[in-house]
Design a protein around this motif. Structure first.
Motif, PDB file in Angstrom:
ATOM      1  N   ILE A   6       0.763  -1.171  -0.313  1.00 39.82           N
ATOM      2  CA  ILE A   6      -0.284   0.031   0.029  1.00 39.82           C
ATOM      3  C   ILE A   6       0.618   1.303  -0.095  1.00 39.82           C
ATOM      4  CG2 ILE A   6      -2.229   1.289   1.079  1.00 39.82           C
ATOM      5  CD1 ILE A   6      -1.917  -1.500   2.853  1.00 39.82           C
ATOM      6  N   ALA A   7       0.738   2.434  -1.106  1.00 41.12           N
ATOM      7  CA  ALA A   7       1.598   3.155  -1.614  1.00 41.12           C
ATOM      8  C   ALA A   7       2.845   2.803  -1.628  1.00 41.12           C
ATOM      9  CB  ALA A   7       0.752   4.596   0.311  1.00 41.12           C
ATOM     10  N   GLU A   8       3.345   2.141  -1.804  1.00 38.90           N
ATOM     11  CA  GLU A   8       4.958   1.644  -1.952  1.00 38.90           C
ATOM     12  C   GLU A   8       5.275   1.359  -0.669  1.00 38.90           C
ATOM     13  OE1 GLU A   8       7.400   3.129  -5.353  1.00 38.90           O
ATOM     14  OE2 GLU A   8       5.658   4.792  -4.133  1.00 38.90           O
ATOM     15  N   LEU A   9       4.624   0.625   0.439  1.00 40.26           N
ATOM     16  CA  LEU A   9       5.411   0.597   1.731  1.00 40.26           C
ATOM     17  C   LEU A   9       4.343  -0.973   1.733  1.00 40.26           C
ATOM     18  CD1 LEU A   9       4.328   3.556   3.894  1.00 40.26           C
ATOM     19  CD2 LEU A   9       6.217   2.465   2.507  1.00 40.26           C
ATOM     20  N   ASN A  10       4.965  -2.196   2.382  1.00 43.11           N
ATOM     21  CA  ASN A  10       5.267  -3.295   2.507  1.00 43.11           C
ATOM     22  C   ASN A  10       4.673  -3.557   3.669  1.00 43.11           C
ATOM     23  OD1 ASN A  10       6.853  -4.112   0.216  1.00 43.11           O
ATOM     24  ND2 ASN A  10       8.533  -4.702   1.402  1.00 43.11           N
ATOM     25  N   GLY A  67      -6.986   1.434   9.993  1.00 51.59           N
ATOM     26  CA  GLY A  67      -6.606   2.758   8.513  1.00 51.59           C
ATOM     27  C   GLY A  67      -5.897   3.642   9.388  1.00 51.59           C
ATOM     28  N   ALA A  68      -6.841   3.954  10.624  1.00 50.92           N
ATOM     29  CA  ALA A  68      -6.071   4.686  11.239  1.00 50.92           C
ATOM     30  C   ALA A  68      -3.963   4.690  11.848  1.00 50.92           C
ATOM     31  CB  ALA A  68      -7.200   5.059  12.622  1.00 50.92           C
ATOM     32  N   SER A  69      -4.325   3.323  12.115  1.00 51.49           N
ATOM     33  CA  SER A  69      -3.076   3.229  12.532  1.00 51.49           C
ATOM     34  C   SER A  69      -2.113   2.468  11.101  1.00 51.49           C
ATOM     35  CB  SER A  69      -3.424   1.406  13.018  1.00 51.49           C
ATOM     36  OG  SER A  69      -1.842   0.667  13.184  1.00 51.49           O
ATOM     37  N   PHE A  70      -2.423   2.187  10.631  1.00 49.01           N
ATOM     38  CA  PHE A  70      -1.844   2.510   9.281  1.00 49.01           C
ATOM     39  C   PHE A  70      -1.721   4.602   8.711  1.00 49.01           C
ATOM     40  CE2 PHE A  70      -1.550   3.892   4.354  1.00 49.01           C
ATOM     41  CZ  PHE A  70      -0.823   2.748   3.889  1.00 49.01           C
ATOM     42  N   TYR A  71      -2.653   5.197   8.724  1.00 47.49           N
ATOM     43  CA  TYR A  71      -2.375   6.591   8.716  1.00 47.49           C
ATOM     44  C   TYR A  71      -0.947   6.974   9.537  1.00 47.49           C
ATOM     45  CZ  TYR A  71      -5.131   6.224   4.210  1.00 47.49           C
ATOM     46  OH  TYR A  71      -6.295   5.797   3.756  1.00 47.49           O
ATOM     47  N   GLU A  72      -1.391   6.633  11.087  1.00 48.47           N
ATOM     48  CA  GLU A  72      -0.121   7.472  11.975  1.00 48.47           C
ATOM     49  C   GLU A  72       0.828   6.638  11.626  1.00 48.47           C
ATOM     50  OE1 GLU A  72      -1.370   5.656  15.762  1.00 48.47           O
ATOM     51  OE2 GLU A  72       0.074   7.229  16.690  1.00 48.47           O
ATOM     52  N   GLN A  73       1.693   5.739  10.956  1.00 53.64           N
ATOM     53  CA  GLN A  73       2.798   4.424  10.745  1.00 53.64           C
ATOM     54  C   GLN A  73       3.163   5.588   9.554  1.00 53.64           C
ATOM     55  OE1 GLN A  73       3.429   0.608  12.053  1.00 53.64           O
ATOM     56  NE2 GLN A  73       1.056   0.328  12.410  1.00 53.64           N
ATOM     57  N   LEU A  74       2.187   5.836   8.876  1.00 51.99           N
ATOM     58  CA  LEU A  74       2.585   5.927   7.396  1.00 51.99           C
ATOM     59  C   LEU A  74       3.503   7.926   7.606  1.00 51.99           C
ATOM     60  CD1 LEU A  74       2.177   6.437   4.392  1.00 51.99           C
ATOM     61  CD2 LEU A  74      -0.014   7.778   4.478  1.00 51.99           C
ATOM     62  N   ASP A  76       6.132   7.950   8.824  1.00 51.43           N
ATOM     63  CA  ASP A  76       7.231   7.437   9.616  1.00 51.43           C
ATOM     64  C   ASP A  76       8.156   7.317   7.901  1.00 51.43           C
ATOM     65  OD1 ASP A  76       7.128   7.818  11.741  1.00 51.43           O
ATOM     66  OD2 ASP A  76       7.199   6.005  12.396  1.00 51.43           O
ATOM     67  N   PHE A  77       7.260   7.807   7.157  1.00 52.14           N
ATOM     68  CA  PHE A  77       7.668   6.871   6.046  1.00 52.14           C
ATOM     69  C   PHE A  77       7.378   8.587   4.765  1.00 52.14           C
ATOM     70  CE2 PHE A  77       6.551   2.778   7.873  1.00 52.14           C
ATOM     71  CZ  PHE A  77       7.740   2.055   8.040  1.00 52.14           C
ATOM     72  N   ARG A 131       2.080  10.564  -0.449  1.00 51.76           N
ATOM     73  CA  ARG A 131       4.409  10.383   0.055  1.00 51.76           C
ATOM     74  C   ARG A 131       4.972  11.247  -0.833  1.00 51.76           C
ATOM     75  NH1 ARG A 131       6.287   4.757  -0.076  1.00 51.76           N
ATOM     76  NH2 ARG A 131       7.782   5.965   1.214  1.00 51.76           N
ATOM     77  N   ILE A 132       6.049  11.951  -0.436  1.00 53.17           N
ATOM     78  CA  ILE A 132       7.074  12.518  -0.523  1.00 53.17           C
ATOM     79  C   ILE A 132       7.959  11.552  -1.921  1.00 53.17           C
ATOM     80  CG2 ILE A 132       9.594  13.716  -0.272  1.00 53.17           C
ATOM     81  CD1 ILE A 132       7.005  15.316   2.077  1.00 53.17           C
ATOM     82  N   ILE A 133       7.961  11.400  -2.663  1.00 49.50           N
ATOM     83  CA  ILE A 133       9.727  10.479  -3.260  1.00 49.50           C
ATOM     84  C   ILE A 133      10.217  11.149  -4.321  1.00 49.50           C
ATOM     85  CG2 ILE A 133       9.287   8.498  -4.726  1.00 49.50           C
ATOM     86  CD1 ILE A 133       7.490   7.827  -2.569  1.00 49.50           C
ATOM     87  N   ASP A 134      11.568  10.907  -4.415  1.00 53.09           N
ATOM     88  CA  ASP A 134      12.471  11.818  -4.625  1.00 53.09           C
ATOM     89  C   ASP A 134      12.004  13.401  -4.601  1.00 53.09           C
ATOM     90  OD1 ASP A 134      13.809   9.857  -5.135  1.00 53.09           O
ATOM     91  OD2 ASP A 134      12.810   9.188  -6.818  1.00 53.09           O
ATOM     92  N   ASN A 135      11.052  14.124  -4.071  1.00 59.52           N
ATOM     93  CA  ASN A 135      11.182  15.522  -3.305  1.00 59.52           C
ATOM     94  C   ASN A 135       9.933  15.428  -4.088  1.00 59.52           C
ATOM     95  OD1 ASN A 135      11.763  17.023  -2.313  1.00 59.52           O
ATOM     96  ND2 ASN A 135      13.205  18.869  -3.652  1.00 59.52           N
ATOM     97  N   LYS A 136       8.962  14.472  -4.451  1.00 61.18           N
ATOM     98  CA  LYS A 136       7.854  15.268  -5.042  1.00 61.18           C
ATOM     99  C   LYS A 136       6.265  14.220  -4.759  1.00 61.18           C
ATOM    100  CE  LYS A 136       7.002  15.472  -9.875  1.00 61.18           C
ATOM    101  NZ  LYS A 136       7.463  14.902 -11.219  1.00 61.18           N
ATOM    102  N   PHE A 137       5.233  15.108  -4.179  1.00 63.24           N
ATOM    103  CA  PHE A 137       4.302  14.237  -3.909  1.00 63.24           C
ATOM    104  C   PHE A 137       4.030  13.523  -4.593  1.00 63.24           C
ATOM    105  CE2 PHE A 137       4.835  18.279  -0.992  1.00 63.24           C
ATOM    106  CZ  PHE A 137       4.816  17.895   0.672  1.00 63.24           C
TER     107      PHE A 137
END
Lengths: 234, 88
Positions: A6-10, A67-74, A76-77, A131-137
């Motif tokens: 999800i959102a390029e995260l394992n 979902g809330a748990s996922f978004y809270e941990q998001l 960190d990424f 998410r910010i990936i390579d400086n872009k949203f």
């Protein structure tokens, strides 16, 4: 535990009820290496939420708080959630945010009517991941999309954000940084932990510098779509 | 008096913004923006201080402020922060 991407995260989750299980199906993916996020609730946690919110079923409780748990941990990424309906058109993502009942899903449904459902794709109708990936949203579909079930497992560069409110006529204007800041903080999940709050602040800081934020007053009409599209697609 | 634990002042896209973290979120779920002198006073309130002490420092930093005006402005500022449960 099942493996998801999800959102390029394992992500590891262990859905017990049908609602979460079904919503997550499109995100099932065997990944190699370590998980980034573990989002699970114990039976006890689900029951505790249910006791506090008796109008929700156990399976709704599992879905919402996973979902809330996922978004809270998001956080960190280099990622956050915005309470918005996200629509993709011509390779760009447009976010329409509002409080519940504010007309965001209605407005993106009008985008689909105007441009066609195969052209205007709902990435997530209620809680897209950013998410910010390579400086872009980038905007990602996630299984957590509120009441409407509308989400698509895609990644689209973020073009613009718009806060929507009902009005007798259609008009749009750019918001000042301070106005936008207040609205964004009101429409995300605010973390309690200070390290996560620091992450949220740094993401929003970059967002306000990189992404235009608009205020749309709108009717329920195709003319409202022209108003938002013309300003935001520039 | 000083700012309670759990409040942080940060600059977000050029704006001075105060948010709560940890236990402070139980009492304060809003957000405050401060202008330049507000942010200056906030930095003084990080450590235990008094209105008189802050007024002197403010006059030392800003040329166009006299002690009477500073005292009045600071009293108003501190009253607001106390009302919001941010200063004790």
């Amino acid at each position: 535990m099942k493996q998801y991407k999800i959102a390029e995260l394992n992500v590891l989750m262990n859905p017990k009820y049908n609602k979460l299980l079904k919503h997550c199906e499109a995100y099932l993916s065997d990944f190699e290496g370590k998980e980034n996020i573990v989002a699970t609730l114990t039976d006890k946690e689900i029951e505790d939420h249910n006791e506090k919110w008796p109008n929700l079923t156990l399976e709704e409780c599992e879905y919402i708080w996973t979902g809330a748990s996922f978004y809270e941990q998001l956080l960190d990424f280099q990622g956050m959630v915005l309470h918005a309906s996200a629509v993709a058109l011509d390779g760009n993502a447009y976010l329409f945010s509002a409080p519940c009942g504010g007309g965001k899903s209605t407005h993106t449904a009008l985008w689909q009517k105007k441009f066609g459902k195969d052209q205007a794709i709902i990435i997530n109708d209620d809680k897209p991941a950013l998410r910010i990936i390579d400086n872009k949203f980038y905007v990602y579909g996630t299984p957590f999309s509120g009441k409407t079930d509308k989400n698509t497992n895609i990644k689209v560069p973020l073009k613009a954000i718009c806060f929507v409110e009902h009005a007798p006529t259609n008009s749009i204007r750019k918001m000042s940084a301070v106005e936008a800041l207040m609205q964004i903080f009101n429409q995300t999940i605010r973390p309690v932990e200070s390290k996560k709050m620091e992450s949220l602040i740094s993401i929003v800081d970059k967002m306000l510098k990189d992404i235009p934020v608009y205020k749309l007053g709108c009717t329920i009409s195709l003319e409202a779509v022209e108003t938002s599209y013309n300003a935001m697609s520039k | 008096m000083k700012i309670k634990e759990g409040f942080m002042l940060r600059n977000i896209a050029g704006n001075n913004v105060v948010v709560a973290v940890g236990k402070a979120t139980l009492d304060f779920s809003g957000m405050i923006t401060l202008n330049g002198s507000g942010a200056f006073l906030w930095s003084l309130l990080q450590n235990d201080t008094t209105i008189d002490e802050m007024a002197l420092k403010m006059c030392g930093t800003y040329d166009d402020v006299n002690i009477e005006t500073a005292t009045n402005d600071i009293t108003e500022f501190v009253t607001k922060l106390k009302g919001a449960g941010i200063v004790e």
